[in-house]
Design an enzyme around this catalytic site. Sequence first.
Site, PDB file in Angstrom:
ATOM      1  N   CYS A  44      45.381   6.438  54.163  1.00  0.00           N
ATOM      2  CA  CYS A  44      44.765   7.754  53.983  1.00  0.00           C
ATOM      3  C   CYS A  44      43.389   7.865  54.651  1.00  0.00           C
ATOM      4  CB  CYS A  44      44.611   8.056  52.508  1.00  0.00           C
ATOM      5  SG  CYS A  44      43.887   9.671  52.193  1.00  0.00           S
TER       6      CYS A  44
ATOM      7  N   ARG B 273      38.549  28.927  60.647  1.00  0.00           N
ATOM      8  CA  ARG B 273      39.369  28.398  59.550  1.00  0.00           C
ATOM      9  C   ARG B 273      38.637  27.291  58.800  1.00  0.00           C
ATOM     10  NH1 ARG B 273      40.677  26.795  64.477  1.00  0.00           N
ATOM     11  NH2 ARG B 273      41.802  24.866  64.948  1.00  0.00           N
TER      12      ARG B 273
ATOM     13  N   ARG C 207      41.201   9.913  53.741  1.00  0.00           N
ATOM     14  CA  ARG C 207      40.215  10.100  52.675  1.00  0.00           C
ATOM     15  C   ARG C 207      40.307   8.968  51.661  1.00  0.00           C
ATOM     16  NH1 ARG C 207      42.193  15.692  53.078  1.00  0.00           N
ATOM     17  NH2 ARG C 207      41.177  16.448  54.954  1.00  0.00           N
TER      18      ARG C 207
ATOM     19  N   CYS D 152      48.548   6.822  49.717  1.00  0.00           N
ATOM     20  CA  CYS D 152      48.935   6.245  50.999  1.00  0.00           C
ATOM     21  C   CYS D 152      47.865   5.245  51.402  1.00  0.00           C
ATOM     22  CB  CYS D 152      49.042   7.342  52.050  1.00  0.00           C
ATOM     23  SG  CYS D 152      49.978   8.761  51.465  1.00  0.00           S
TER      24      CYS D 152
ATOM     25  N   ARG E 160      34.799  23.279  60.005  1.00  0.00           N
ATOM     26  CA  ARG E 160      34.593  22.631  61.287  1.00  0.00           C
ATOM     27  C   ARG E 160      34.874  23.579  62.450  1.00  0.00           C
ATOM     28  NH1 ARG E 160      37.442  17.609  60.930  1.00  0.00           N
ATOM     29  NH2 ARG E 160      35.433  16.853  60.203  1.00  0.00           N
ATOM     30  N   TYR E 161      35.879  24.416  62.281  1.00  0.00           N
ATOM     31  CA  TYR E 161      36.266  25.353  63.338  1.00  0.00           C
ATOM     32  C   TYR E 161      35.749  26.752  62.991  1.00  0.00           C
ATOM     33  CZ  TYR E 161      39.775  21.754  64.542  1.00  0.00           C
ATOM     34  OH  TYR E 161      40.419  20.601  64.897  1.00  0.00           O
TER      35      TYR E 161
ATOM     36  N   ASP F  11      42.960   7.613  62.193  1.00  0.00           N
ATOM     37  CA  ASP F  11      41.502   7.687  62.198  1.00  0.00           C
ATOM     38  C   ASP F  11      40.947   6.290  61.916  1.00  0.00           C
ATOM     39  OD1 ASP F  11      41.417  10.485  62.545  1.00  0.00           O
ATOM     40  OD2 ASP F  11      41.778  10.779  60.412  1.00  0.00           O
TER      41      ASP F  11
ATOM     42  N   LYS G 251      40.505  18.244  66.238  1.00  0.00           N
ATOM     43  CA  LYS G 251      41.692  17.574  66.772  1.00  0.00           C
ATOM     44  C   LYS G 251      41.811  17.813  68.272  1.00  0.00           C
ATOM     45  CE  LYS G 251      43.938  18.318  62.346  1.00  0.00           C
ATOM     46  NZ  LYS G 251      42.850  19.118  61.751  1.00  0.00           N
TER      47      LYS G 251
ATOM     48  N   ASP H 172      41.902  13.018  65.987  1.00  0.00           N
ATOM     49  CA  ASP H 172      40.844  13.743  65.301  1.00  0.00           C
ATOM     50  C   ASP H 172      39.548  13.064  65.725  1.00  0.00           C
ATOM     51  OD1 ASP H 172      39.924  15.755  63.620  1.00  0.00           O
ATOM     52  OD2 ASP H 172      41.415  15.301  62.082  1.00  0.00           O
TER      53      ASP H 172
ATOM     54  N   CYS I   1      47.145  12.535  44.052  1.00  0.00           N
ATOM     55  CA  CYS I   1      48.296  12.534  44.931  1.00  0.00           C
ATOM     56  C   CYS I   1      49.430  11.869  44.162  1.00  0.00           C
ATOM     57  CB  CYS I   1      48.014  11.728  46.191  1.00  0.00           C
ATOM     58  SG  CYS I   1      46.630  12.388  47.125  1.00  0.00           S
TER      59      CYS I   1
HETATM   60  C1  LIG Z   1      42.996  19.902  60.712  1.00  0.00           C
HETATM   61  C2  LIG Z   1      41.934  20.762  60.252  1.00  0.00           C
HETATM   62  C3  LIG Z   1      42.085  22.165  60.273  1.00  0.00           C
HETATM   63  C4  LIG Z   1      43.326  22.841  60.774  1.00  0.00           C
HETATM   64  O1  LIG Z   1      43.564  22.571  62.129  1.00  0.00           O
HETATM   65  P1  LIG Z   1      44.779  23.210  62.904  1.00  0.00           P
HETATM   66  O2  LIG Z   1      44.715  22.583  64.252  1.00  0.00           O
HETATM   67  O3  LIG Z   1      44.536  24.688  62.933  1.00  0.00           O
HETATM   68  O4  LIG Z   1      46.034  22.890  62.171  1.00  0.00           O
HETATM   69  C5  LIG Z   1      41.022  22.922  59.848  1.00  0.00           C
HETATM   70  N1  LIG Z   1      39.873  22.353  59.401  1.00  0.00           N
HETATM   71  C6  LIG Z   1      39.704  21.028  59.387  1.00  0.00           C
HETATM   72  C7  LIG Z   1      38.426  20.468  58.922  1.00  0.00           C
HETATM   73  C8  LIG Z   1      40.732  20.185  59.792  1.00  0.00           C
HETATM   74  O5  LIG Z   1      40.571  18.852  59.747  1.00  0.00           O
HETATM   75  S1  SF4 Z   2      47.373  10.866  52.952  1.00  0.00           S
HETATM   76 FE1  SF4 Z   2      45.776  10.675  51.381  1.00  0.00          FE
HETATM   77  S2  SF4 Z   2      45.466  12.741  50.595  1.00  0.00           S
HETATM   78 FE2  SF4 Z   2      47.432  12.729  51.685  1.00  0.00          FE
HETATM   79  S3  SF4 Z   2      48.970  12.305  50.115  1.00  0.00           S
HETATM   80 FE3  SF4 Z   2      48.382  10.336  51.021  1.00  0.00          FE
HETATM   81  S4  SF4 Z   2      46.756   9.553  49.698  1.00  0.00           S
HETATM   82 FE4  SF4 Z   2      46.968  11.736  49.264  1.00  0.00          FE
END
Ligand SMILES: *Cc1c(COP(=O)(O)O)cnc(C)c1O
Ligand code: SF4
Length: 362
Positions: A111, A95, A113, A108, A91-92, A272, A316, A309, A104
């Site tokens: 979550c 990174r 995801r 959670c 996305r960025y 989210d 973010k 996000d 996991c």
């Molecule tokens: C959160 C996230 C990161 C890391 O973000 P930082 O602000 O650098 O901690 C990188 N890629 C994705 C897709 C993310 O959701």
């Molecule tokens: S937030 Fe989602 S991915 Fe993270 S530990 Fe909990 S269940 Fe697993």
Amino acid sequence: MGQDWIDILKDSVTRPEQLLERFRVDIEPIKRVAEVYPMFISRYYFNLIEEVDDPLWKQCVPSPLELEDPYGHEDPLNEEVMSPVPGLVHRYPDRVLMCVSNSCATYCRFCTRKRKVGKPVINFSDEIYLAQIKYVKENPRIRDVLLSGGDPFMLPDEKIEFLLKKLRRIPHVEIIRIGTRVPCTLPQRITPRLCRMLKKYHPLYVNVHFEHPREITEEAERACGLLADAGIPLGNQSVLLRGVNDSPEVMKELCQKLLKIRVRPYYLFQMDPVKGTYHFRTRVEVGIKIIESLVGWTSGLAVPRFVIDAPGGGGKIPVEPNYVISIDDDKVVLRNYEGKIFIYPQAPLREKVVVPAHACVR
Ligand SMILES: *Cc1c(COP(=O)(O)O)cnc(C)c1O
Ligand code: SF4
């Protein structure tokens, strides 16, 4: 040494009937939810619950409200679309997020995801890992790789080392980060053996995931201490959760306790809009108020950055209380944490200094 983490996992609470071992509840509605969104609670985390619907219960026991969510999306951050290789989100510019595990130690309920948790959509194999690594290798702008999941620490030490070793061989990968909730939900997983392995791959950062002060136990302290002793800087990512940590008092206690176990609060996430988690969402103002209640009132180190996000996948975005009342050519009018007003004299306007409006947009 305590019990082996694999043995503890085998004893996890996965069937709603098991809740009856400690609590008196109607499990029928819980069963119906667990059929849609599976339940998995490590025995360790289960034992931290004190009563039905307390802040830890809310985080891990299915709630009928999950099925009543009128809002929300399966994938609000558009992660699937931004994924050039299975499990990898780019996305960025500099990174990537690399999901390397489906499991996991505790699922959670909030979550992001949730669509994937307990329902593996990717069958992680060495082929997939190698495809992800190849993508990183072929993109020299990637200087930061974030291993996530699921939880990377649910993999065996050898698999984690396989990934770290391959990533470390890529010259442009400057830092590697691991995001994990294991120090909170299964701290026994953090072993001296794991830490001896991890420290060979510095600079390595670990972001942990605590939401409530009651999760900061002796075991969690031991786990974070082992990681910190291995030279790994620790950050914490919390999600702001209604009925769990959405008050200034709880959040302050959490952040201060994190510092005591050598973890620096990093992010506080606005929930989210994920399908099935509506009941956890707070209004954005609640988070801003919480940050205001921390800034100046406790160590700057204890203050996380509150972020949203961006739905749709914009990354973010920091949401901050406003301390700047006005700004002009001569002065900046500020308020401090107590609400007192201060004036900062501007430096003189110099000619020919042109600051582009969006200096970093390419
Ligand atoms: C959160 C996230 C990161 C890391 O973000 P930082 O602000 O650098 O901690 C990188 N890629 C994705 C897709 C993310 O959701
Ligand atoms: S937030 Fe989602 S991915 Fe993270 S530990 Fe909990 S269940 Fe697993």
